[in-house]
Design a protein around this motif. Structure first.
Motif, PDB file in Angstrom:
ATOM      1  N   CYS A   1       0.842  -1.213   0.000  1.00  0.00           N
ATOM      2  CA  CYS A   1       0.000   0.000   0.000  1.00  0.00           C
ATOM      3  C   CYS A   1       0.870   1.253   0.000  1.00  0.00           C
ATOM      4  CB  CYS A   1      -0.913   0.008   1.223  1.00  0.00           C
ATOM      5  SG  CYS A   1      -2.201  -1.242   1.202  1.00  0.00           S
ATOM      6  N   LEU A   2       1.890   1.254   0.872  1.00  0.00           N
ATOM      7  CA  LEU A   2       2.769   2.420   0.956  1.00  0.00           C
ATOM      8  C   LEU A   2       3.515   2.637  -0.359  1.00  0.00           C
ATOM      9  CD1 LEU A   2       4.342   2.094   4.529  1.00  0.00           C
ATOM     10  CD2 LEU A   2       2.465   3.570   3.786  1.00  0.00           C
ATOM     11  N   GLU A   3       3.950   1.557  -0.976  1.00  0.00           N
ATOM     12  CA  GLU A   3       4.687   1.678  -2.237  1.00  0.00           C
ATOM     13  C   GLU A   3       3.812   2.308  -3.317  1.00  0.00           C
ATOM     14  OE1 GLU A   3       6.932  -1.169  -5.538  1.00  0.00           O
ATOM     15  OE2 GLU A   3       6.521  -1.933  -3.515  1.00  0.00           O
ATOM     16  N   GLU A   4       2.557   1.831  -3.385  1.00  0.00           N
ATOM     17  CA  GLU A   4       1.648   2.404  -4.386  1.00  0.00           C
ATOM     18  C   GLU A   4       1.325   3.856  -4.066  1.00  0.00           C
ATOM     19  OE1 GLU A   4      -2.678   1.505  -6.470  1.00  0.00           O
ATOM     20  OE2 GLU A   4      -1.671  -0.028  -5.293  1.00  0.00           O
ATOM     21  N   GLU A   5       1.128   4.146  -2.782  1.00  0.00           N
ATOM     22  CA  GLU A   5       0.857   5.531  -2.385  1.00  0.00           C
ATOM     23  C   GLU A   5       2.046   6.429  -2.711  1.00  0.00           C
ATOM     24  OE1 GLU A   5      -1.381   8.701  -0.635  1.00  0.00           O
ATOM     25  OE2 GLU A   5      -1.881   6.732  -1.447  1.00  0.00           O
ATOM     26  N   PHE A   6       3.247   5.935  -2.494  1.00  0.00           N
ATOM     27  CA  PHE A   6       4.470   6.689  -2.797  1.00  0.00           C
ATOM     28  C   PHE A   6       4.531   7.020  -4.289  1.00  0.00           C
ATOM     29  CE2 PHE A   6       9.253   6.918  -3.047  1.00  0.00           C
ATOM     30  CZ  PHE A   6       9.378   8.007  -2.197  1.00  0.00           C
ATOM     31  N   GLN A   7       4.176   6.037  -5.091  1.00  0.00           N
ATOM     32  CA  GLN A   7       4.194   6.246  -6.539  1.00  0.00           C
ATOM     33  C   GLN A   7       3.132   7.257  -6.967  1.00  0.00           C
ATOM     34  OE1 GLN A   7       3.966   2.629  -8.790  1.00  0.00           O
ATOM     35  NE2 GLN A   7       3.754   3.661 -10.755  1.00  0.00           N
ATOM     36  N   LEU A   8       1.939   7.137  -6.377  1.00  0.00           N
ATOM     37  CA  LEU A   8       0.863   8.073  -6.718  1.00  0.00           C
ATOM     38  C   LEU A   8       1.212   9.501  -6.313  1.00  0.00           C
ATOM     39  CD1 LEU A   8      -2.307   6.002  -5.767  1.00  0.00           C
ATOM     40  CD2 LEU A   8      -1.537   6.617  -8.054  1.00  0.00           C
ATOM     41  N   LEU A   9       1.804   9.641  -5.150  1.00  0.00           N
ATOM     42  CA  LEU A   9       2.198  10.974  -4.698  1.00  0.00           C
ATOM     43  C   LEU A   9       3.220  11.589  -5.651  1.00  0.00           C
ATOM     44  CD1 LEU A   9       2.540  10.397  -0.846  1.00  0.00           C
ATOM     45  CD2 LEU A   9       0.842  11.836  -1.988  1.00  0.00           C
TER      46      LEU A   9
ATOM     47  N   GLU B   1       3.697  10.834  -8.858  1.00  0.00           N
ATOM     48  CA  GLU B   1       3.243  10.994 -10.238  1.00  0.00           C
ATOM     49  C   GLU B   1       2.042  11.907 -10.389  1.00  0.00           C
ATOM     50  OE1 GLU B   1       2.540   7.070 -11.653  1.00  0.00           O
ATOM     51  OE2 GLU B   1       4.668   6.567 -11.860  1.00  0.00           O
ATOM     52  N   ASP B   2       1.110  11.877  -9.434  1.00  0.00           N
ATOM     53  CA  ASP B   2      -0.158  12.577  -9.634  1.00  0.00           C
ATOM     54  C   ASP B   2      -0.367  13.788  -8.736  1.00  0.00           C
ATOM     55  OD1 ASP B   2      -0.679  10.620 -11.440  1.00  0.00           O
ATOM     56  OD2 ASP B   2      -1.973   9.436 -10.124  1.00  0.00           O
ATOM     57  N   SER B   3       0.621  14.129  -7.930  1.00  0.00           N
ATOM     58  CA  SER B   3       0.416  15.217  -6.970  1.00  0.00           C
ATOM     59  C   SER B   3       1.158  16.484  -7.325  1.00  0.00           C
ATOM     60  CB  SER B   3       0.862  14.761  -5.562  1.00  0.00           C
ATOM     61  OG  SER B   3       0.109  13.654  -5.149  1.00  0.00           O
ATOM     62  N   ARG B   4       1.735  16.543  -8.533  1.00  0.00           N
ATOM     63  CA  ARG B   4       2.445  17.756  -8.943  1.00  0.00           C
ATOM     64  C   ARG B   4       1.437  18.801  -9.363  1.00  0.00           C
ATOM     65  NH1 ARG B   4       5.495  17.021 -13.491  1.00  0.00           N
ATOM     66  NH2 ARG B   4       6.905  18.691 -12.914  1.00  0.00           N
ATOM     67  N   THR B   5       1.610  20.025  -8.849  1.00  0.00           N
ATOM     68  CA  THR B   5       0.657  21.102  -9.147  1.00  0.00           C
ATOM     69  C   THR B   5       0.637  21.438 -10.619  1.00  0.00           C
ATOM     70  OG1 THR B   5       2.370  22.727  -8.618  1.00  0.00           O
ATOM     71  CG2 THR B   5       0.824  22.120  -6.871  1.00  0.00           C
ATOM     72  N   GLY B   6       1.784  21.284 -11.285  1.00  0.00           N
ATOM     73  CA  GLY B   6       1.844  21.551 -12.723  1.00  0.00           C
ATOM     74  C   GLY B   6       0.953  20.600 -13.494  1.00  0.00           C
ATOM     75  N   GLU B   7       0.907  19.308 -13.067  1.00  0.00           N
ATOM     76  CA  GLU B   7       0.072  18.337 -13.740  1.00  0.00           C
ATOM     77  C   GLU B   7      -1.394  18.677 -13.548  1.00  0.00           C
ATOM     78  OE1 GLU B   7       1.094  15.924 -15.676  1.00  0.00           O
ATOM     79  OE2 GLU B   7       3.152  16.552 -15.373  1.00  0.00           O
ATOM     80  N   SER B   8      -1.759  19.161 -12.370  1.00  0.00           N
ATOM     81  CA  SER B   8      -3.143  19.534 -12.124  1.00  0.00           C
ATOM     82  C   SER B   8      -3.574  20.651 -13.046  1.00  0.00           C
ATOM     83  CB  SER B   8      -3.330  19.953 -10.656  1.00  0.00           C
ATOM     84  OG  SER B   8      -2.997  18.891  -9.795  1.00  0.00           O
ATOM     85  N   ASP B   9      -2.661  21.604 -13.291  1.00  0.00           N
ATOM     86  CA  ASP B   9      -2.979  22.699 -14.203  1.00  0.00           C
ATOM     87  C   ASP B   9      -3.286  22.175 -15.587  1.00  0.00           C
ATOM     88  OD1 ASP B   9      -2.598  24.470 -12.206  1.00  0.00           O
ATOM     89  OD2 ASP B   9      -0.505  24.928 -12.717  1.00  0.00           O
ATOM     90  N   LEU B  10      -2.455  21.240 -16.049  1.00  0.00           N
ATOM     91  CA  LEU B  10      -2.626  20.721 -17.393  1.00  0.00           C
ATOM     92  C   LEU B  10      -3.927  19.942 -17.523  1.00  0.00           C
ATOM     93  CD1 LEU B  10       1.016  19.505 -18.118  1.00  0.00           C
ATOM     94  CD2 LEU B  10      -0.126  21.519 -19.052  1.00  0.00           C
TER      95      LEU B  10
END
Length: 653
Positions: free
Chosen positions: A158-166, A168-177
């Motif tokens: 679970c931690l490994e997957e959460e680490f990967q999600l954080l 890959e998907d938690s960058r503010t620049g990606e949210s903008d796009l």
């Protein structure tokens, strides 16, 4: 010292009220949850047991944690008392561990990686490690211990997957796009990450903190390799995306060598931008991020940062190496190579502050090697200018004695080149050191010019000497071209035009003037004045000879036939000069004015004096008009029409 992970929070590593993607794949449990259109499906017996366990009031989380902490403390005490490191049998609180396992397993089934989850995993990790060191007295305890180990492995997943999600998907620049940004995303970044670096990493302070806690738990549990692999892959992908956004592509050497210059020139400009962005912004941001995420493991942070940025830097250096090997080395392409040279040179101080020990020394060596190769190519390109001057042996003269295209090209090239004066000084200085080091195995250069005529001292730099060599080659070439003119006067005008153009270019460039020196400049000015004197002597001395008094007086009387012939010769000669030299070109206004003034100063007074003294001996009327074709004012007007490059000058009726 145990870190307190039991701080209160509704969500760990995500925005409040959102959880876009589960942080754990339920397939890892070997279980299957059936859902249909939001209606809860059938639950397995195991899940039902966990649900009942969690709802049981006896399963109070804090009390269970207290019991686990007390048990762990007991284990620690027994371990401390065991001086011989023997396996110590002991009773295990089966019921407490079962309750604890049920609670943690329930969290793993529906993972929400928040602080309470991390607290549970932290205790689970310590419990699993301690139990492996003690011998249980009953066999069913072994089953329980194995169960705890299995739950811990699933929790780490679970931690490994959460680490990967954080990552890959938690960058503010990606949210903008993606258009999913809201006002709460714009949080302050960690103080350890500067503004420019934060723009690149794109993580908020909360996300960086979450990454740090997950990484710390994974590493302390013995999953350092998995943690590092996820981090390295995610950050490597970010770097590749960032380079692509800058327009940089990882071309092969063959592709680069096959590029047309226009295409390669654009690629070089993109490379310079990408290289500067990486070395001045991205790398420092990446180091700050690694230091923050792995703050408890500085050696690991340094290792991850060095490995990641080393790969990116080598990729960029490979492009520079390929460009240095290309065959497109004509003189006008020098400046793009110098831009690359400067980019590589200027990054070294930055690298010394980012990279440490062997990795830093290796990358510094690689960068210096690429820079030196570009420097060697730059010297060959500059030498191509010499070859161009030597090869310009065209026998066609420039109409009107105007500035030769070779002079314009050479001086404009040198003017632009000297904007890179400091860089070229360094390039030639380094190359000169290499030549001196290799002098024992290298034959002497017979073509190296002697600069004794310029009174040059040993303080002159290799680049300034090279510049003088180019100027000597240009002067020699121009002198050869001047001899192609049949009219000696036009030959001198040609040398004056080119000499003045050269001096004006040097006067307008402080860099060239400083390199050439005052001695050289004064000599060139002296040569220019000599060409001026030669022109006047060749063109106007013969004309002034018509105005001489010799032979006009015989026995105290003016011989009129001789006088008439003098006036006639003067008119014919002046007409021819006016007709011819009006087509000659002197584009420099100051030089043109100086020539006209100097001619007028010599011719007009002499003509006025001659006319005033001898015109009375001509019969008035038609005879005077026949022989006295010009008044002094007319002479001045005609002189002002010289050197305009006009093929049809204004003629007197």
């Amino acid at each position: 010292m145990e870190t307190n992970l039991s701080e209160k929070s509704d969500c760990f590593g995500c925005k409040e009220g959102t959880h876009a993607k589960p942080a754990f794949d339920t397939k890892l449990l070997g279980e299957k949850i059936i859902e249909d259109d939001g209606v809860e499906g059938k639950k397995t017996e195991e899940e039902q047991t966990h649900s009942e366990a969690v709802s049981d009031p006896h399963y109070d989380l804090e009390k269970v944690f207290e019991g686990i902490d007390e048990f762990l403390s007991t284990l620690s005490t027994k371990k401390g008392d065991n001086k011989k490191n023997d396996i110590i049998p002991m009773d295990i609180p089966h019921e407490l561990l079962e309750k604890f396992s049920d609670l943690v397993e329930a969290k793993v089934l529906k993972p929400k990686v928040d602080p309470s989850f991390l607290v549970a995993v932290h205790r689970l990790s310590k419990l699993a490690k301690w139990l492996q060191e003690f011998k249980p007295e009953e066999s069913h305890h072994s089953l329980l211990i194995n169960r705890i180990g299995g739950i811990y492995e699933r929790a780490i997943s679970c931690l490994e997957e959460e680490f990967q999600l954080l990552l890959e998907d938690s960058r503010t620049g990606e949210s903008d796009l993606k258009g999913k940004q809201d006002q709460q995303v714009q949080t302050e970044l960690s103080e350890s990450i500067g503004d420019h670096e934060a723009d690149f990493t794109g993580y908020s302070e909360d996300i960086v903190s979450s990454l740090n806690k997950v990484a710390k738990e994974m590493i302390s549990g013995g999953y350092e390799s998995e943690c590092c692999q996820v981090y390295a892959v995610a950050r490597s992908n970010v770097f590749e995306e960032s380079l692509q956004k800058l327009g940089f592509e990882n071309h092969s050497i063959d592709d680069i060598h096959k590029m047309q210059w226009e295409v390669l020139e654009r690629e070089i400009a993109i490379w310079i931008k990408a290289f500067k962005q990486c070395t001045t912004v991205y790398f420092s941001g990446e180091k700050a991020l690694a230091d923050s995420v792995f703050s408890n493991h500085p050696s690991l942070s340094s290792y991850l940062f060095s490995n990641l940025t080393r790969g990116i830097l080598i990729q960029l250096l490979n492009f520079a190496e390929a460009v240095a090997m290309t065959k497109q080395r004509s003189a006008e392409k020098l400046f793009k190579f110098l831009d690359m040279y400067e980019a590589l040179r200027d990054v070294v101080p930055t690298m010394e502050g980012l990279f440490e020990n062997e990795c830093g020394n290796e990358l510094k060596t690689e960068t210096t090697t690429s820079r030196c190769r570009l420097g060697e190519v730059a010297i060959l390109m500059f030498a191509d200018l010499e070859n161009s001057i030597k090869a310009d042996t065209v026998k066609t003269t420039v109409p009107g004695g105007a500035v030769h295209p070779l002079t314009r090209y050479t001086m404009n090239y040198l003017k632009y080149t000297c904007e890179y004066k400091d860089t070229l000084e360094q390039v030639f200085r380094d190359h000169s050191r290499l030549e001196r080091a290799d002098s024992t195995s290298r034959p002497s250069h017979d073509e190296t010019p002697s600069f004794n005529d310029h009174n040059e001292s040993e303080s002159q730099t290799p680049f300034s000497l090279q510049l003088m060599r180019v100027m000597e080659l240009l002067d020699s070439n121009l002198e050869t071209k001047a001899k192609l003119y049949k009219d000696v006067g036009l030959s001198n005008i040609f040398m004056m035009n080119n000499g003045r153009y050269i001096l004006q270019k040097i006067k307008g460039s402080t860099e060239i003037h400083d390199l050439m020196g005052d001695t050289w400049y004064r000599k060139q000015s002296s040569d220019l004045r000599q060409y001026h004197k030669n022109y006047q002597r060749e063109t106007w001395s013969k004309l002034l000879g018509c105005l001489g008094h010799e032979g006009l007086n015989v026995n105290g009387k003016v011989v009129r036939p001789v006088l008439k012939e003098r006036f006639k010769s003067f008119n014919q000669m002046f007409d021819e000069i006016h007709k011819t030299q009006s087509t000659w070109v002197v584009s420099d206004e100051q030089l043109q004015s100086e020539l006209r003034v100097s001619i007028s100063a010599v011719v007009i007074p002499a003509y006025r004096s001659f006319l005033g003294r001898f015109s009375q001996y001509l019969h008035t009327g038609r005879q005077t008009e026949k022989y006295v074709k010009y008044q002094p004012e007319d002479i001045e007007t005609c002189i002002d029409e010289l050197f305009d490059g006009n093929p049809t000058p204004r003629r007197r009726p």
